[in-house]
Design a protein around this motif. Structure first.
Motif, PDB file in Angstrom:
ATOM      1  N   PRO A 250       0.727  -1.365   0.148  1.00  0.00           N
ATOM      2  CA  PRO A 250       0.102  -0.157   0.112  1.00  0.00           C
ATOM      3  C   PRO A 250       0.723   1.194   0.165  1.00  0.00           C
ATOM      4  N   VAL A 251       0.173   2.094  -0.802  1.00  0.00           N
ATOM      5  CA  VAL A 251       1.149   3.100  -0.742  1.00  0.00           C
ATOM      6  C   VAL A 251       1.160   4.086   1.003  1.00  0.00           C
ATOM      7  N   MET A 252       2.245   4.698   1.149  1.00  0.00           N
ATOM      8  CA  MET A 252       2.340   5.718   3.128  1.00  0.00           C
ATOM      9  C   MET A 252       0.847   6.408   2.779  1.00  0.00           C
ATOM     10  N   SER A 253       0.595   7.033   1.939  1.00  0.00           N
ATOM     11  CA  SER A 253      -0.265   7.690   2.080  1.00  0.00           C
ATOM     12  C   SER A 253      -2.008   7.165   2.242  1.00  0.00           C
ATOM     13  N   GLU A 254      -1.485   5.698   1.792  1.00  0.00           N
ATOM     14  CA  GLU A 254      -3.045   5.447   2.081  1.00  0.00           C
ATOM     15  C   GLU A 254      -3.504   5.134   2.793  1.00  0.00           C
ATOM     16  N   PRO A 255      -4.815   5.042   3.577  1.00  0.00           N
ATOM     17  CA  PRO A 255      -5.205   4.908   5.289  1.00  0.00           C
ATOM     18  C   PRO A 255      -5.187   3.776   5.648  1.00  0.00           C
TER      19      PRO A 255
END
Length: 810
Positions: free
Chosen positions: A338-343
């Motif tokens: 998952p992208v780091m910014s993803e909740p």
């Protein structure tokens, strides 16, 4: 255009213009009447210059370096300015080299929107970046590279610092965005402060990342978080050095915790659900001089609002399970990161032990909770192993392949449940679906259920993808020779309701002949499509697959193939399709790979379809598909007429027999006499003698009267045996399947029955009677009762003599 740079001596600034690395000379610098490829302007200089091209930014870069001495004199604390003004529009780097004592600390304070740390090689979106290096004595440590718009608000360093700001040629930035302040000694390499005011996340790295953290050093990250928020720490990448003394570790200082500092190994699951601010410190060790290794760390801090159901726990009871694991994870795991910014959704074993991926093992009871706004982004993947080493212990056991309630009761969608079925040599695996049955997923017959089964039979050498199946079909049983993996995969939320009716079962069976065998009971209302495994890549060489198709007694099966040829050429061996009905005398239909497949045909009994592969030539694969339909049997009109005619003939015969019997009743009763001239072993129609000796009454006399005596046959016995006259004794000895042979005329006293006497072959025609009958003499009464009363005369004359005298020979 010409440029003039004037540097004051007190500013201690040097400006250098150089060619960009790797760029051919296509532009030069003109200073007065001199042409140069580089230019260096020192403190106190005043230089005017021009470029020989209109796009100097393509060829040159510029560095502006300011030396600040905080050791011998006072430091110019406060905001840092971009000086001098009027610089040409080139890619430029501002460098501030600050010399300071290790007994004091320096603080770099950044203005909002603060900074975000990036990995080496990563490029900032606006191409504006900061680089911070700490200088202790002669050693330089790279604290990190940062972009704008982040959470890092301050960096405190021990000793000197080299601060760099990289700007692109078209940047309009006019301020440095930070200030320098003097602080007391921090007694560690650095302190990085990160402010997280709202739901967000930040990624940070240890100094020198991805290279090693300095030996036996200490650094701290300070996280400033509102008290009503929750923070969780995740280590995404780390490595450890080889320690001679001490131990590498991380320490947490959490306000209000009774056990500060809380010490963790880097390999431990890190704290989660932390309320408010906290500090995290990284401690190195004394490394092995010969093989130091590398200590490095990349981690993420996620800040979330408290969840509404954070105190709601779910009981997961795996105490009675064996060889099973249950993993709760984010969607796409493990292939998708998952992208780091993803909740982030967190799964917690306890209030402080949470992670994005949690694995539960058999034999344990768990109480889990979730820190997640949207549970639909979570999935469950479970795996269970069933094995058999000795068939004597597991042959009669039936194992259920259904998802346990401990999994289905969780508010998380099941993604996949995998059963690994392992048997030793000569132990094979049977999968059944007694009530639902299985449907093979083929293009003409797609599965539309909320879940399906993928079945793979595998050995270390080869793998056979048996196919994808779903409930609600015609396949009752699948037998496979090798170890088997059954994967249940769900589609949508409907599985929770449909899972209540799962009936897939497995058992271990003795060795089977084919690689795979199916038992199919076609649905009378649908056309059943079946295809070879490993579709569409073809059967492996020399593999044999069988289907046993059950045909109901009142129906006829229609069998047809979806193409007219196998579509391969064999390099070695032959490929065959065999079809045979399961009935006596049935002919077997055989087709080779170079022959046409059979036309659609009717099958009146259960039948087999077998496909055996050869080694096909390159780029050719054996893939076969066939279909089966059921129709009711049609009774032929000729058959009906034949049955009616047969019934009429039987009725006529019955009427004739009744008339004959009625006529015989009017005649004198017959006297039963043994006839030695009758052969009771006549060959003929054995099948017509429908009753055995034990079941019929051939040994019972229907009529016995006073004329039936055997005294004259006993004259040769010299009176040693006194015969009983006019006495009938019922036979109560053993009876065979055939009536007995008549006794000899000479009755011998020493006659014995042998227990091992071979029984004569059965009579072949019931029309041959082992007895003959003679009519009574004229004058005898027709009434049997009257005859018995009157019969008091001489009985010494045999009936056979009377028969000869009267000429009554039948």
């Amino acid at each position: 255009a010409s440029f003039t740079i004037s540097l004051r001596t007190a500013d201690n600034i040097t400006v250098t213009i150089n060619l960009r690395p790797g760029v051919l000379v296509g532009c030069q610098i003109r200073v007065k009447n001199f042409i140069k490829s580089e230019l260096k302007i020192k403190p106190g200089d005043n230089v005017t210059f021009t470029f020989t091209c209109s796009t100097p930014e393509k060829y040159f870069i510029m560095e502006i370096k300011k030396n600040i001495d905080c050791v011998s004199g006072p430091c110019p604390f406060g905001d840092v300015h971009l000086y001098p003004p009027g610089l040409p529009r080139l890619n430029r780097t501002f460098v501030w080299d600050v010399k300071a004592s290790t007994k004091a600390g320096l603080e770099l304070k950044f203005s909002d929107p603060w900074l975000r740390q990036i990995e080496p090689g990563e490029i900032c979106p606006d191409f504006v970046s900061y680089n911070i290096n700490s200088c202790i004595d002669k050693a330089t440590v790279n604290i990190g590279t940062f972009c704008r718009n982040g959470s890092v608000s301050r960096v405190k360093l021990l000793g000197g610092v080299v601060m760099s700001l990289h700007l692109p040629w078209n940047s309009s930035l006019t301020t440095s965005g930070f200030s320098i302040a003097n602080r007391a000694s921090i007694k560690r390499l650095c302190i990085i402060e990160s402010i997280l005011k709202k739901e967000s996340s930040t990624t940070l790295m240890s100094p020198n990342y991805p290279l090693g953290f300095p030996e036996d050093e200490l650094m701290t990250w300070q996280f400033v978080i509102p008290s009503n928020m929750r923070a969780s720490v995740f280590f995404h990448n780390y490595s450890l050095s080889n320690c001679e003394r001490k131990e590498e570790r991380v320490e947490y200082y959490i306000p209000g915790s009774p056990s500060n500092p809380e010490v963790f190994k880097l390999s431990d699951s890190q704290p989660a659900n932390i309320a408010g601010s906290f500090n995290l410190s990284l401690q190195g060790c004394d490394q092995d001089a010969q093989n130091p290794g590398i200590l490095r760390l990349l981690f993420q801090v996620v800040v979330q609002h408290p969840q509404v159901d954070e105190n709601v726990t779910h009981l997961v009871d795996l105490s009675k399970e064996l060889n099973m694991t249950v993993t709760i994870h984010f969607e796409g795991w493990p292939s998708r990161i998952p992208v780091m910014s993803e909740p982030i959704c967190l799964i917690c074993k306890d209030p402080r032990t949470c992670d994005r991926v949690l694995t539960l093992v058999a034999g344990t009871i768990y109480k889990i909770s979730f820190l997640c706004k949207d549970l639909s982004r979570l999935r469950i993947t479970a795996e269970k192993g069933i094995s058999c080493v000795d068939l004597r212990w597991c042959q009669r056991k039936i194992y259920s392949l259904s998802v346990p309630k401990a999994v289905t009761q969780l508010p998380i969608q099941l993604h996949k449940f995998i059963w690994k079925l392992l048997g030793s040599d000569l132990i094979n695996i049977e999968i059944t679906s007694p009530s639902l049955k299985l449907q093979q997923h083929v293009p003409e017959q797609r599965c539309n259920t909320s879940y399906s089964y993928s079945i793979v039979s595998a050995t270390p050498e080869k793998e056979l993808n048996v196919g994808i199946f779903c409930p609600g079909g015609s396949i009752e049983k699948i037998q496979m020779r090798n170890n088997v993996t059954v994967s249940l995969k769900t589609f949508g939320k409907g599985f929770l309701n449909e899972s209540k009716h799962q009936d897939l079962k497995m058992s271990f069976v003795p060795h089977i002949k084919d690689e795979c065998s199916f038992t199919v009971s076609p649905n009378p209302k649908a056309k059943v499509y079946l295809q070879t495994p490993n579709w569409p890549y073809g059967l492996p060489p020399y593999v044999s697959i069988s289907w046993y198709v059950v045909v109901p007694s009142k129906q006829v099966a229609r069998l047809g193939f979806s193409k007219d040829r196998m579509g391969i050429a064999c390099e070695t061996g032959r490929a065959y399709v065999n079809i045979k009905e399961e009935t006596m005398g049935a002919e077997e239909t055989v087709r080779r790979e170079d022959e046409l497949l059979p036309e659609p045909r009717n099958m009146y009994h259960d039948f087999w379809v077998n496909v055996s592969n050869c080694k096909p030539v390159d780029k050719m694969h054996l893939t076969l598909q066939f279909w089966v339909t059921l129709v009711d049997k049609q009774i032929d009109l000729g058959v009906i007429l034949a049955v009616v005619a047969g019934a009429g003939v039987l009725a006529a015969i019955g009427l004739t027999v009744c008339c004959v019997k009625k006529k015989k009743k009017s005649q004198n009763p017959m006297v039963g006499v043994y006839n030695a001239n009758v052969n009771t072993q006549v060959p003929g129609k054995q099948a017509l003698f429908t009753k055995g000796r034990k079941n019929n009454e051939s040994h019972v006399y229907a009529v016995i009267d006073d004329a039936m005596v055997y005294g004259h046959l006993l004259k040769e016995s010299n009176g040693s045996v006194s015969p009983e006259v006019d006495v009938y004794r019922p036979f109560d000895g053993p009876t065979g399947s055939l009536p007995p042979s008549p006794p000899p005329f000479s009755f011998r006293k020493d006659m014995k029955h042998s227990s091992n006497t071979e029984e004569p072959p059965p009579p072949m025609d019931t029309d041959q009677d082992p007895y003959t009958f003679a009519h009574q003499k004229l004058g005898q009464s027709e009434d049997i009762g009257d005859t018995n009363e009157k019969n008091n005369g001489d009985t010494s004359t045999s009936l056979l003599e009377n028969k000869e005298q009267d000429g009554l020979v039948e």
